[in-house]
Design an enzyme around this catalytic site. Structure first.
Site, PDB file in Angstrom:
ATOM      1  CB  CYS A   1      -5.218   0.409   5.970  1.00  0.00           C
ATOM      2  SG  CYS A   1      -5.474  -0.818   4.710  1.00  0.00           S
TER       3      CYS A   1
ATOM      4  CB  CYS B   1      -2.245  -3.524   4.389  1.00  0.00           C
ATOM      5  SG  CYS B   1      -1.844  -1.786   4.348  1.00  0.00           S
TER       6      CYS B   1
END
Ligand code: ZN
Length: 221
Positions: free
Chosen positions: A110, A181
């Site tokens: 990400c 995340c």
């Protein structure tokens, strides 16, 4: 809201602004070796700032390993020079139904936290005049995955390229992935995963889309 809060919120909201990965104009002026050398230096600074002793045998090679991994493996897909050649063939067999390439491995990261995104992609198209070698689809998925990403953009980039090269809008791309995340920081939700789906042409039709969804839901080989 102060600037730090804004930055954190932006990361959690996974906002993306364009189908193109935001790159600097001079992104590839330096060679891979120069980049590795510079990232090695900067990563060493990060480790030292964290208080780690880089003279320790176990840590001394880490800045180089991380730098090489960034440039050559995790983020090789940033550089257009690494884009797979998407050669197509004439649709000589006249196959006009859906072709589904499924369970394509996704190893991405990400762009908000530089943490792994892992999962799989499913791609289908209905050939018009052109067909593409199956492994080219896997390679294209891997190329776009190997850069700092947001999952929404990833499916759009794959879809867009396939539509262009196959000269048809009749393409669908889905990605289902876990985001570290989300699971290891912030909300720390270990069980959730994310699915994104983009399509065009006949896949706008829910019956055709459902045929695809039924196939990818089947038990895997
Ligand atoms: Zn993130």
């Amino acid at each position: 809201m102060n600037n730090k809060e804004q930055i954190e919120n932006h990361g959690d909201n996974h906002i993306s602004t364009s189908i193109k990965t935001p790159l600097r104009a001079d992104a590839f002026d330096k060679s891979d070796d120069e980049k590795i050398k510079n990232i090695q230096h900067h990563f060493k600074m990060i480790m030292e700032e964290m208080g780690l002793d880089l003279t320790d045998d176990s840590l001394s090679g880490t800045p180089y390993r991380v730098a090489k991994m960034y440039v050559k493996e995790l983020f090789y897909g940033l550089n257009p020079i690494n884009k797979p050649k998407l050669s197509t063939f004439d649709n000589k067999y006249g196959y006009k139904k859906m072709l589904v390439e499924q369970n394509i491995n996704i190893d991405s990261a990400c762009e908000h936290h530089f943490l792994p995104i892992t999962g799989f992609a499913n791609v289908a198209y209905i050939p018009n005049k052109k067909v593409i070698g199956l492994s080219k689809i896997n390679r294209l998925v891997d190329y776009y995955a190997r850069r700092p990403q947001v999952q929404e953009r990833l499916v759009l980039q794959i879809l867009n390229d396939l539509q262009n090269v196959l000269d048809t809008k009749d393409v669908i791309v889905s990605v289902t992935a876990k985001h570290l995340c989300v699971s290891s920081r912030g909300i720390k939700d270990q069980s959730s995963f994310t699915t994104t789906l983009e399509y065009g042409g006949v896949f706008e039709n829910s019956e055709t889309r459902n045929e695809f969804l039924k196939i990818i839901a089947q038990e895997k080989i």
